[in-house]
Write an enzyme that holds these catalytic residues in place. Sequence first.
Site, PDB file in Angstrom:
ATOM      1  NE  ARG A 211      -0.943   1.214   4.773  1.00  0.00           N
ATOM      2  CZ  ARG A 211      -0.876   0.729   5.999  1.00  0.00           C
ATOM      3  NH1 ARG A 211      -1.191  -0.528   6.215  1.00  0.00           N
ATOM      4  NH2 ARG A 211      -0.506   1.488   7.011  1.00  0.00           N
ATOM      5  CG  ASN A 212       3.347   2.798   2.519  1.00  0.00           C
ATOM      6  OD1 ASN A 212       2.839   3.909   2.413  1.00  0.00           O
ATOM      7  ND2 ASN A 212       3.302   2.111   3.656  1.00  0.00           N
ATOM      8  N   GLY A 303       5.586  -9.427   6.797  1.00  0.00           N
ATOM      9  CA  GLY A 303       6.771  -8.844   7.413  1.00  0.00           C
ATOM     10  C   GLY A 303       6.423  -8.066   8.665  1.00  0.00           C
ATOM     11  NE  ARG A 304       9.442  -2.687  10.191  1.00  0.00           N
ATOM     12  CZ  ARG A 304       8.680  -1.658   9.788  1.00  0.00           C
ATOM     13  NH1 ARG A 304       7.704  -1.208  10.552  1.00  0.00           N
ATOM     14  NH2 ARG A 304       8.894  -1.100   8.619  1.00  0.00           N
ATOM     15  CG  HIS A 306       0.997  -7.735   6.677  1.00  0.00           C
ATOM     16  ND1 HIS A 306       1.640  -8.011   5.483  1.00  0.00           N
ATOM     17  CD2 HIS A 306      -0.317  -7.826   6.409  1.00  0.00           C
ATOM     18  CE1 HIS A 306       0.747  -8.255   4.551  1.00  0.00           C
ATOM     19  NE2 HIS A 306      -0.456  -8.148   5.093  1.00  0.00           N
TER      20      HIS A 306
END
Length: 426
Positions: A211-212, A303-304, A306
């Site tokens: 989303r980034n 990942g981190r 999420h």
Amino acid sequence: MSKLVAPHGGKGLVCCLLEGAELAAEQKKAEGLKQIEISARAKGDLIMMGCGGFSPLNGFMGKEDWKGVCEKFLMTDGTFWPVPVTLDSDDEDVKVGDEIALVNNGEVYATMQITEKYEMTEEDKKWECYQVFKGEGEESADDIFWKTALEDHPGVQMVMAQKKYNLAGPVKVLSEGEYPEQYKGVYLRPAETRAMFDEKGWSTVSALQLRNPMHRSHEFLAKISIEVCDGCLIHSLIGNLKPGDIPAEVRVKAIDTLVEHYFVKENVIQAGYPLDMRYAGPREGLLHATFRQNYGVNRMLIGRDHAGVGDFYGLFEAQEIFDKIPYATEACPEPGKALLCEPMKIDWTFYCYKCDGMASLRTCPHNKEERVILSGTKLRKALSEGAEIVDHFGRDEVLVQLREYYEGLTEKVEVKMQGAASGDAM
């Protein structure tokens, strides 16, 4: 015969989108139906039901499914589902048995047969928020979650702003909106991604949720998965985001640049899906895996932080939740009703000067000062403030594109830096 994972729910791809003569007839019929205005979130949900992305759903959830999903991750028929998919309305006149047209900004997206109408009190909405959005660290509805959620949590704000009733029932989808034209070649239906995977001979497929803008950490995650899977689907959200997030067309262009210059193209496919973010953290991680299974994916990169927002969730809570739902399989005796797409859990990743490359906490022995902490929020904050981007944060070709976008903005949106994004928690 395809070797890909079966669609979720055991019914194959359930596609509610009409075509040809059937579509034309339903469009004409819709002209005479009562129109109900729907939210952007519901529009995205409808399109996912239309294209098969939300298989086996064929409509919006009734109260028992809503309750079961919130409380136990299960629909009444035993199908695993992690986030409620509901349609809110303030209309006092519509009733069970009515057929209605669902409209967003003047366009009719679907018709719907109402099978249930149930009131959502403020306590019901609050209960849903607490079940779906609360992180593991909060113990009661009177804790820090509620002290900050209404002000800072966009998912909670959306649910609490929903209208008085929920309408349930099957839908016939008439439009995929702007996505097929605006994102031609990127907006792909599950049947299309499955055909592409089959053509490439893939059977084990990973998905990277974005989303980034895609920075070096995202790139690293995708490449890790390509090393152990046949290929990776870079799958971007092209629906609505919160203020300050970067528009889909900018992110898609940046991914195109990365795929062109930094990936073996035969091993990666870029696509987009039309949902709005729900900002449900761990629950949304489960949703990402659930509908990715319909696209032919069997390994979801987690990942981190999420799907996180602010500091509402633990850094790896979206990984841990997959280990806390084993009963989904036990409670789903029929084939296909349990979640089959598994998480691919990756530790905190970063660029390390001493390692002279991308690394993670599992591979890098050096201290925090040697590391470039990467996050989409950190990148957006630096770009929005015109600050210098530290070396090795992103690829130069992509940063040029992102700077051009920010320089063209007439209104700046403040980007809040939280602990998860800043690297303070490392």
